[in-house]
Design a protein around this motif. Structure first.
Motif, PDB file in Angstrom:
ATOM      1  N   CYS A 134      85.501  15.885  71.378  1.00 53.22           N
ATOM      2  CA  CYS A 134      86.860  15.368  71.598  1.00 53.22           C
ATOM      3  C   CYS A 134      87.810  15.503  70.598  1.00 53.22           C
ATOM      4  CB  CYS A 134      86.774  13.215  71.755  1.00 53.22           C
ATOM      5  SG  CYS A 134      89.099  13.240  72.615  1.00 53.22           S
ATOM      6  N   LEU A 135      87.325  15.297  69.189  1.00 51.74           N
ATOM      7  CA  LEU A 135      88.284  15.779  67.865  1.00 51.74           C
ATOM      8  C   LEU A 135      89.155  16.960  67.739  1.00 51.74           C
ATOM      9  CD1 LEU A 135      86.852  13.127  65.548  1.00 51.74           C
ATOM     10  CD2 LEU A 135      89.278  12.902  66.484  1.00 51.74           C
ATOM     11  N   LEU A 171      93.691  16.517  78.029  1.00 48.47           N
ATOM     12  CA  LEU A 171      92.595  15.572  77.425  1.00 48.47           C
ATOM     13  C   LEU A 171      92.023  14.419  77.801  1.00 48.47           C
ATOM     14  CD1 LEU A 171      94.607  16.620  74.071  1.00 48.47           C
ATOM     15  CD2 LEU A 171      92.443  18.166  74.961  1.00 48.47           C
ATOM     16  N   LYS A 192      89.033  19.429  70.026  1.00 49.59           N
ATOM     17  CA  LYS A 192      89.277  19.816  71.495  1.00 49.59           C
ATOM     18  C   LYS A 192      91.529  19.441  71.312  1.00 49.59           C
ATOM     19  CE  LYS A 192      85.708  19.996  75.244  1.00 49.59           C
ATOM     20  NZ  LYS A 192      85.886  19.702  76.412  1.00 49.59           N
ATOM     21  N   LEU A 193      91.018  18.435  70.151  1.00 49.12           N
ATOM     22  CA  LEU A 193      92.428  17.917  70.208  1.00 49.12           C
ATOM     23  C   LEU A 193      92.844  18.193  69.148  1.00 49.12           C
ATOM     24  CD1 LEU A 193      91.660  14.097  70.045  1.00 49.12           C
ATOM     25  CD2 LEU A 193      93.210  14.647  71.301  1.00 49.12           C
ATOM     26  N   VAL A 201      98.942  16.523  76.810  1.00 50.53           N
ATOM     27  CA  VAL A 201      97.977  15.251  77.172  1.00 50.53           C
ATOM     28  C   VAL A 201      96.948  14.851  78.659  1.00 50.53           C
ATOM     29  CG1 VAL A 201      98.137  13.134  76.378  1.00 50.53           C
ATOM     30  CG2 VAL A 201      99.926  14.171  75.181  1.00 50.53           C
ATOM     31  N   ASP A 206      88.502  13.505  78.093  1.00 52.10           N
ATOM     32  CA  ASP A 206      87.382  14.169  76.906  1.00 52.10           C
ATOM     33  C   ASP A 206      87.573  12.994  76.069  1.00 52.10           C
ATOM     34  OD1 ASP A 206      86.896  17.052  77.031  1.00 52.10           O
ATOM     35  OD2 ASP A 206      88.893  17.758  76.852  1.00 52.10           O
ATOM     36  N   ILE A 207      89.370  11.931  76.398  1.00 58.58           N
ATOM     37  CA  ILE A 207      89.053  11.357  75.440  1.00 58.58           C
ATOM     38  C   ILE A 207      88.797   9.735  75.974  1.00 58.58           C
ATOM     39  CG2 ILE A 207      91.332   9.375  74.118  1.00 58.58           C
ATOM     40  CD1 ILE A 207      93.638  12.081  75.067  1.00 58.58           C
TER      41      ILE A 207
END
Length: 207
Positions: A202-203, A184, A205-206, A181, A187-188
């Motif tokens: 971001c989505l 990320l 990469k998630l 986590v 990006d979040i």
């Protein structure tokens, strides 16, 4: 700065915490911090709050509520050393708060986020940012209240308030221990701060 500490700390060591009240030490320190004509006095007063929090730990908690308005004001001080000292002292004070201390402090800071004055908002955000330095147990209890408020303040039109909220979210975000986590987090945070620009990436990469 060292002169103020040199006087206050040995007195406390010899006479006990009761000296803070009996010898009007806190009143004297608050007077220094409220002295608008003397930046060195303000810096010395705030720095001594830092030292008292370090030495006394949770015993200093009853005084934290009293000095919160001073910390809020000094975050926006015209003197850079005063602002830096205030940031350092806030981290120390927040780190030493108990769970009960966090509960006492949070309402005042949350209220500051609703204030019309942008400097008060900024100071409240910076103190909330210092919550990232709380002990893990205390941090886990306050994050569900802090994060939504910080996200809401990101929409504030004042650039310094927005920047303070973004930085606060970064401070809080990097307390995450999960290695997957934590990668990320940037990006979040970008997606939260600038949804129209960064949400899609971001989505991806998630996923």
């Amino acid at each position: 700065v060292t002169g103020v500490q040199t006087c206050a700390l040995p007195i406390l060591k010899g006479c006990g915490i009761g000296a803070l009240k009996n010898l009007a030490i806190m009143d004297t320190l608050i007077g220094y911090v409220e002295d608008k004509s003397n930046a060195a006095a303000r810096e010395g007063g705030i720095s001594t709050f830092d030292c008292l929090s370090q030495r006394l730990g949770k015993l200093f908690e009853p005084y934290v509520i009293r000095i919160l308005p001073l910390l809020l004001t000094c975050f926006g001080d015209a003197s850079l050393p005063v602002r830096q000292t205030t940031a350092d002292a806030s981290k120390t004070i927040m780190h030493n708060l108990s769970a009960q201390g966090v509960k006492l402090v949070l309402p005042s800071l949350m209220e500051g986020l609703e204030d019309k004055a942008w400097r008060t908002k900024q100071g409240s955000i910076q103190l909330l940012s210092a919550m990232a330095w709380c002990a893990p147990k205390q941090l886990s209890t306050c994050l569900p209240m802090i994060v939504p408020k910080l996200i809401a303040v990101l929409a504030d039109p004042h650039p310094k308030v927005h920047a303070a909220a973004q930085h606060a979210l970064e401070e809080v975000g990097y307390t995450i221990c999960n290695p997957e986590v934590i990668q990320l987090v940037p990006d979040i945070l970008n997606a939260i701060g600038y949804p129209t620009k960064h949400t899609v990436s971001c989505l991806e990469k998630l996923l």
